[in-house]
Design a protein around this motif. Structure first.
Motif, PDB file in Angstrom:
ATOM      1  N   UNK A 178      -3.788  -2.183   9.636  1.00  0.00           N
ATOM      2  CA  UNK A 178      -3.684  -3.089   8.480  1.00  0.00           C
ATOM      3  C   UNK A 178      -4.625  -4.280   8.668  1.00  0.00           C
ATOM      4  N   UNK A 179      -5.358  -4.626   7.613  1.00  0.00           N
ATOM      5  CA  UNK A 179      -6.180  -5.838   7.630  1.00  0.00           C
ATOM      6  C   UNK A 179      -5.284  -7.039   7.387  1.00  0.00           C
ATOM      7  N   UNK A 180      -5.479  -8.076   8.180  1.00  0.00           N
ATOM      8  CA  UNK A 180      -4.651  -9.290   8.030  1.00  0.00           C
ATOM      9  C   UNK A 180      -5.534 -10.454   7.611  1.00  0.00           C
TER      10      UNK A 180
ATOM     11  N   UNK B  36      -2.008  -0.522  -1.019  1.00  0.00           N
ATOM     12  CA  UNK B  36      -1.285  -1.700  -1.530  1.00  0.00           C
ATOM     13  C   UNK B  36      -1.687  -2.943  -0.728  1.00  0.00           C
ATOM     14  N   UNK B  37      -1.751  -4.060  -1.439  1.00  0.00           N
ATOM     15  CA  UNK B  37      -2.113  -5.339  -0.812  1.00  0.00           C
ATOM     16  C   UNK B  37      -0.918  -6.271  -0.944  1.00  0.00           C
TER      17      UNK B  37
ATOM     18  N   UNK C 103      -3.412  -3.926   3.402  1.00  0.00           N
ATOM     19  CA  UNK C 103      -3.915  -5.287   3.659  1.00  0.00           C
ATOM     20  C   UNK C 103      -2.762  -6.256   3.459  1.00  0.00           C
ATOM     21  N   UNK C 104      -2.672  -7.245   4.335  1.00  0.00           N
ATOM     22  CA  UNK C 104      -1.573  -8.201   4.228  1.00  0.00           C
ATOM     23  C   UNK C 104      -2.070  -9.626   4.461  1.00  0.00           C
TER      24      UNK C 104
ATOM     25  N   UNK D 273      -3.540  -9.194  16.232  1.00  0.00           N
ATOM     26  CA  UNK D 273      -2.957  -8.006  15.586  1.00  0.00           C
ATOM     27  C   UNK D 273      -3.934  -7.360  14.618  1.00  0.00           C
ATOM     28  N   UNK D 274      -4.729  -8.185  13.990  1.00  0.00           N
ATOM     29  CA  UNK D 274      -5.720  -7.668  13.038  1.00  0.00           C
ATOM     30  C   UNK D 274      -6.681  -6.698  13.733  1.00  0.00           C
ATOM     31  N   UNK D 275      -7.001  -7.009  14.996  1.00  0.00           N
ATOM     32  CA  UNK D 275      -7.918  -6.131  15.740  1.00  0.00           C
ATOM     33  C   UNK D 275      -7.206  -4.894  16.277  1.00  0.00           C
TER      34      UNK D 275
END
Ligand code: IZC
Ligand code: ZN
Length: 412
Positions: free
Chosen positions: A165-167, A66-67, A135-136, A159-161
């Protein structure tokens, strides 16, 4: 390690086509984090070597990860104190005008360090992940001053790293006029355009720019001015449009070539036509409609009939939609806007991917796309939406790795 999902009762591919894209008794083969093959029935035996993890998804339904294409992830504090005001009928904009609402979250966000903001947001990201979000999109907009906006955008980048979850980051300084610029919106707009936006773009802290275009916040003319400046600097555009008062924000989104317009409860018929013609994705937030307590939802059916691409998101924020759970949003989209389960799932996968410019990498189960997948403990698509208020997730797979199993986070 390669991964195979076999015997899935249903695979909802969400490909960008009019066909339903439902595969019964299917399998998915994953290699190097990508989808390598999709099929029906028995897996070709040559593909199962000793280095393969096999998941049996009998009785279960697999969809793309889900995105969540619209969230205000990074913020301090909470606003449960507004609940009683809402119950006595105080409108959202009146709470903001009296210094509450967004501005109370701004005060709480300014007080927290980057580490404290990251700790709080990490909990939200974990909640998102166990509910199937891979993904967000995350907006700033609760700092408003230079240091706090940058602190929030840096927190998102770190946080992405650190999190599966991809931000995708959006600069949303144009969320409210801060107290320092009360009655001086021009001064605040110049500050954003001259001081903050160049820094954000040069330091890779925000790919999109968003504006709260609403009566009492940023006017259509102010929004157009900021959008033009942002576009010239290389931002892609988003806009909170026609949420409460019909201001023709959707028309502006189309005129400026925005990737998306969001909310749209009060969108005009012209706005709908303009969005369809210009390919602006409508990101609808029915959890917020529910939470505003006005009984009004965006006209999703009319948009779909007119050829607008409709995505759905949580709008996760401390004021108008405090939930990280996209499965709750499925309920509101179905019962509030009469969207079908397939429209809903596509709204949170392929259409959401378009809404954040990621449609080539994620959003559907197709060969070559990222292996971001959710396995629901549900026998079919309708069941996911029908049985509401619980978490149906059994497994979440991110970049080909199982990150949630039996509904629990796998901690490394
Ligand atoms: O904190 O109230 N609409 N921004 C625009 C919001 C809602 C978030 C908030
Ligand atoms: Zn929002």
């Amino acid at each position: 390690m390669n991964l195979i999902i076999k015997n899935a009762s249903n695979i909802i591919t969400c490909t960008d086509s009019i066909s339903d894209g439902v595969i019964e008794n299917g399998y998915i083969i994953i290699k190097d984090g990508l989808i390598k093959s999709i099929g029906i029935g028995t897996i070709p035996s040559c593909l199962c070597d000793g280095n393969t993890n096999i998941i049996d998804a009998k009785g279960q339904t697999v969809i793309p990860g889900l995105i969540d294409s619209h969230t205000h992830l990074i913020h301090g504090g909470s606003r449960e104190n507004e609940l009683n005001m809402k119950l006595t009928g105080v409108p959202y904009i009146d709470i903001l005008e009296s210094g509450g609402g967004i501005l109370s979250t701004v005060r709480a966000t300014r007080e927290l360090s980057k580490e404290q903001l990251k700790d709080k947001s990490l909990k939200s990201l974990n909640r998102m992940l166990i509910h199937g979000t891979t993904t967000v999109e995350a907006k700033s907009g609760y700092g408003l001053d230079f240091d706090t906006e940058i602190k929030c955008l840096e927190a998102a980048k770190e946080l992405k790293l650190e999190h599966p979850i991809d931000i995708v980051s959006t600069y949303m300084g144009a969320h409210a006029i801060p107290p320092e610029y009360k009655d001086n919106s021009k001064g605040y707009i110049d500050f954003m355009c001259e001081d903050v936006m160049p820094y954000v773009i040069e330091n890779g802290l925000g790919e999109f720019l968003d504006i709260f275009c609403e009566k009492g916040v940023f006017s259509v003319d102010e929004s157009e001015y900021i959008m033009q400046k942002a576009k010239d600097m290389g931002f892609k555009l988003k806009i909170h449009a026609d949420e409460i008062i019909p201001l023709k924000g959707a028309e502006l989104a189309a005129k400026m070539g925005a990737i998306s317009a969001e909310h749209l409860l009060a969108v005009s018929d012209e706005g709908i036509k303009d969005m369809a013609k210009s390919g602006v994705t409508a990101i609808l937030l029915p959890g917020t409609s529910f939470y505003l307590m006005t009984g009004k939802f965006a006209p999703a059916r009319k948009m779909i009939e007119n050829g607008v691409r409709v995505a759905l998101a949580t709008d996760y924020n401390p004021g108008t939609c405090p939930t990280e759970n996209l499965q709750s949003i499925m309920t509101f989209a179905c019962f509030g806007m009469k969207m079908t389960p397939l429209e809903i799932i596509k709204g949170m996968t392929i259409n959401a991917a378009y809404g954040i410019g990621r449609e080539k990498e994620i959003g559907s189960i197709e060969i070559g796309k990222k292996a971001d997948l959710v396995i629901f403990d549900c026998p079919n698509l309708n069941y996911i939406v029908y049985h509401f208020g619980i978490n149906h997730v059994d497994k979440v797979i991110k970049n080909g790795e199982v990150v949630v199993d039996k509904g629990n986070l796998i901690r490394k």
